[in-house]
Design a protein around this motif. Structure first.
Motif, PDB file in Angstrom:
ATOM      1  N   PRO A 177       0.820  -1.216   0.000  1.00  0.00           N
ATOM      2  CA  PRO A 177       0.000   0.000   0.000  1.00  0.00           C
ATOM      3  C   PRO A 177       0.856   1.269   0.000  1.00  0.00           C
ATOM      4  CG  PRO A 177      -0.716  -1.517   1.733  1.00  0.00           C
ATOM      5  CD  PRO A 177       0.565  -2.053   1.170  1.00  0.00           C
ATOM      6  N   GLN A 178       0.323   2.297  -0.654  1.00  0.00           N
ATOM      7  CA  GLN A 178       0.987   3.592  -0.665  1.00  0.00           C
ATOM      8  C   GLN A 178       0.145   4.600   0.101  1.00  0.00           C
ATOM      9  OE1 GLN A 178       1.757   4.492  -4.805  1.00  0.00           O
ATOM     10  NE2 GLN A 178       3.639   3.290  -4.781  1.00  0.00           N
ATOM     11  N   TYR A 179       0.828   5.566   0.710  1.00  0.00           N
ATOM     12  CA  TYR A 179       0.189   6.569   1.557  1.00  0.00           C
ATOM     13  C   TYR A 179       0.692   7.956   1.185  1.00  0.00           C
ATOM     14  CZ  TYR A 179      -1.081   2.563   4.431  1.00  0.00           C
ATOM     15  OH  TYR A 179      -1.586   1.367   4.875  1.00  0.00           O
ATOM     16  N   LEU A 180      -0.223   8.917   1.215  1.00  0.00           N
ATOM     17  CA  LEU A 180       0.105  10.313   0.995  1.00  0.00           C
ATOM     18  C   LEU A 180       0.308  10.967   2.353  1.00  0.00           C
ATOM     19  CD1 LEU A 180       0.279  12.848  -0.857  1.00  0.00           C
ATOM     20  CD2 LEU A 180      -2.196  13.087  -0.507  1.00  0.00           C
ATOM     21  N   LEU A 181       1.478  11.565   2.551  1.00  0.00           N
ATOM     22  CA  LEU A 181       1.771  12.308   3.782  1.00  0.00           C
ATOM     23  C   LEU A 181       1.763  13.789   3.397  1.00  0.00           C
ATOM     24  CD1 LEU A 181       4.832  10.200   5.052  1.00  0.00           C
ATOM     25  CD2 LEU A 181       2.400   9.715   5.320  1.00  0.00           C
ATOM     26  N   SER A 182       0.681  14.486   3.740  1.00  0.00           N
ATOM     27  CA  SER A 182       0.518  15.903   3.384  1.00  0.00           C
ATOM     28  C   SER A 182       0.976  16.774   4.537  1.00  0.00           C
ATOM     29  CB  SER A 182      -0.952  16.213   3.083  1.00  0.00           C
ATOM     30  OG  SER A 182      -1.430  15.421   2.028  1.00  0.00           O
ATOM     31  N   VAL A 183       1.876  17.700   4.255  1.00  0.00           N
ATOM     32  CA  VAL A 183       2.404  18.610   5.270  1.00  0.00           C
ATOM     33  C   VAL A 183       1.606  19.914   5.197  1.00  0.00           C
ATOM     34  CG1 VAL A 183       4.430  19.862   6.089  1.00  0.00           C
ATOM     35  CG2 VAL A 183       4.696  17.594   5.047  1.00  0.00           C
ATOM     36  N   HIS A 215      -2.345  25.612   4.506  1.00  0.00           N
ATOM     37  CA  HIS A 215      -2.387  25.020   3.180  1.00  0.00           C
ATOM     38  C   HIS A 215      -1.390  23.871   3.096  1.00  0.00           C
ATOM     39  CE1 HIS A 215       0.811  28.075   3.086  1.00  0.00           C
ATOM     40  NE2 HIS A 215       1.410  27.247   2.255  1.00  0.00           N
ATOM     41  N   VAL A 216      -1.550  23.039   2.075  1.00  0.00           N
ATOM     42  CA  VAL A 216      -0.587  21.963   1.845  1.00  0.00           C
ATOM     43  C   VAL A 216       0.681  22.615   1.306  1.00  0.00           C
ATOM     44  CG1 VAL A 216      -0.055  19.856   0.572  1.00  0.00           C
ATOM     45  CG2 VAL A 216      -2.371  20.247   1.409  1.00  0.00           C
ATOM     46  N   GLY A 217       1.765  22.478   2.059  1.00  0.00           N
ATOM     47  CA  GLY A 217       3.027  23.078   1.667  1.00  0.00           C
ATOM     48  C   GLY A 217       3.945  22.108   0.954  1.00  0.00           C
ATOM     49  N   GLY A 218       3.650  20.826   1.092  1.00  0.00           N
ATOM     50  CA  GLY A 218       4.448  19.792   0.463  1.00  0.00           C
ATOM     51  C   GLY A 218       3.866  18.436   0.802  1.00  0.00           C
ATOM     52  N   PHE A 219       4.434  17.417   0.220  1.00  0.00           N
ATOM     53  CA  PHE A 219       3.924  16.076   0.488  1.00  0.00           C
ATOM     54  C   PHE A 219       4.994  15.038   0.197  1.00  0.00           C
ATOM     55  CE2 PHE A 219       3.053  17.010  -3.912  1.00  0.00           C
ATOM     56  CZ  PHE A 219       3.387  15.845  -4.577  1.00  0.00           C
ATOM     57  N   THR A 220       4.778  13.868   0.758  1.00  0.00           N
ATOM     58  CA  THR A 220       5.624  12.706   0.506  1.00  0.00           C
ATOM     59  C   THR A 220       4.702  11.532   0.256  1.00  0.00           C
ATOM     60  OG1 THR A 220       7.412  13.531   1.917  1.00  0.00           O
ATOM     61  CG2 THR A 220       7.366  11.162   1.504  1.00  0.00           C
ATOM     62  N   ILE A 221       5.060  10.699  -0.691  1.00  0.00           N
ATOM     63  CA  ILE A 221       4.341   9.451  -0.911  1.00  0.00           C
ATOM     64  C   ILE A 221       5.269   8.326  -0.469  1.00  0.00           C
ATOM     65  CG2 ILE A 221       3.302   7.900  -2.616  1.00  0.00           C
ATOM     66  CD1 ILE A 221       2.729  10.437  -4.296  1.00  0.00           C
TER      67      ILE A 221
END
Length: 117
Positions: free
Chosen positions: A2-8, A76-82
């Protein structure tokens, strides 16, 4: 796996002072290297401020564009990691470590699999 979105999520306003940002960038670089070494890292990136966004809609066969974010707020979403992780607990641990590195809240959300679940 599984993959996950980590929203900062970051607050609107000025960037922290250089001495703070230098520490955050160093901690984030180290965490990204650990994610890569563990085989968890898929992609990551920072985003420009929300004022640089453009919203695209199609209504009645016409394409409409609007400058600015879709939803305005104080954060706001400033960045993300998958990441790919064995389960939600493992993804939450990466999220915890990302929150510690960035000093900001991180939302962890699973991607739907190919069946839509």
């Amino acid at each position: 796996m599984p993959q996950y979105l980590l929203s900062v999520y970051q607050p609107d306003g000025p960037t922290p002072p250089p001495e703070t940002m230098d520490r955050i960038v160093a901690d984030l670089d180290a965490l990204n290297q650990e994610m890569r070494a563990a085989g968890a890292w898929v992609f990551s990136g920072g985003l420009h401020p929300p004022g640089t966004a453009t919203v695209v809609r199609v209504q009645g066969g016409r394409t409409l564009t609007t400058d600015g974010p879709f939803a305005e707020g104080k954060e706001h979403v400033g960045g993300f990691t998958i990441v790919q992780a064995a389960d939600l607990d493992a993804a939450l641990e990466w999220g915890r470590r990302l929150a510690a590195a960035t000093t900001l809240p991180v939302e962890v959300r699973p991607f739907q699999d190919e069946r839509g679940s």
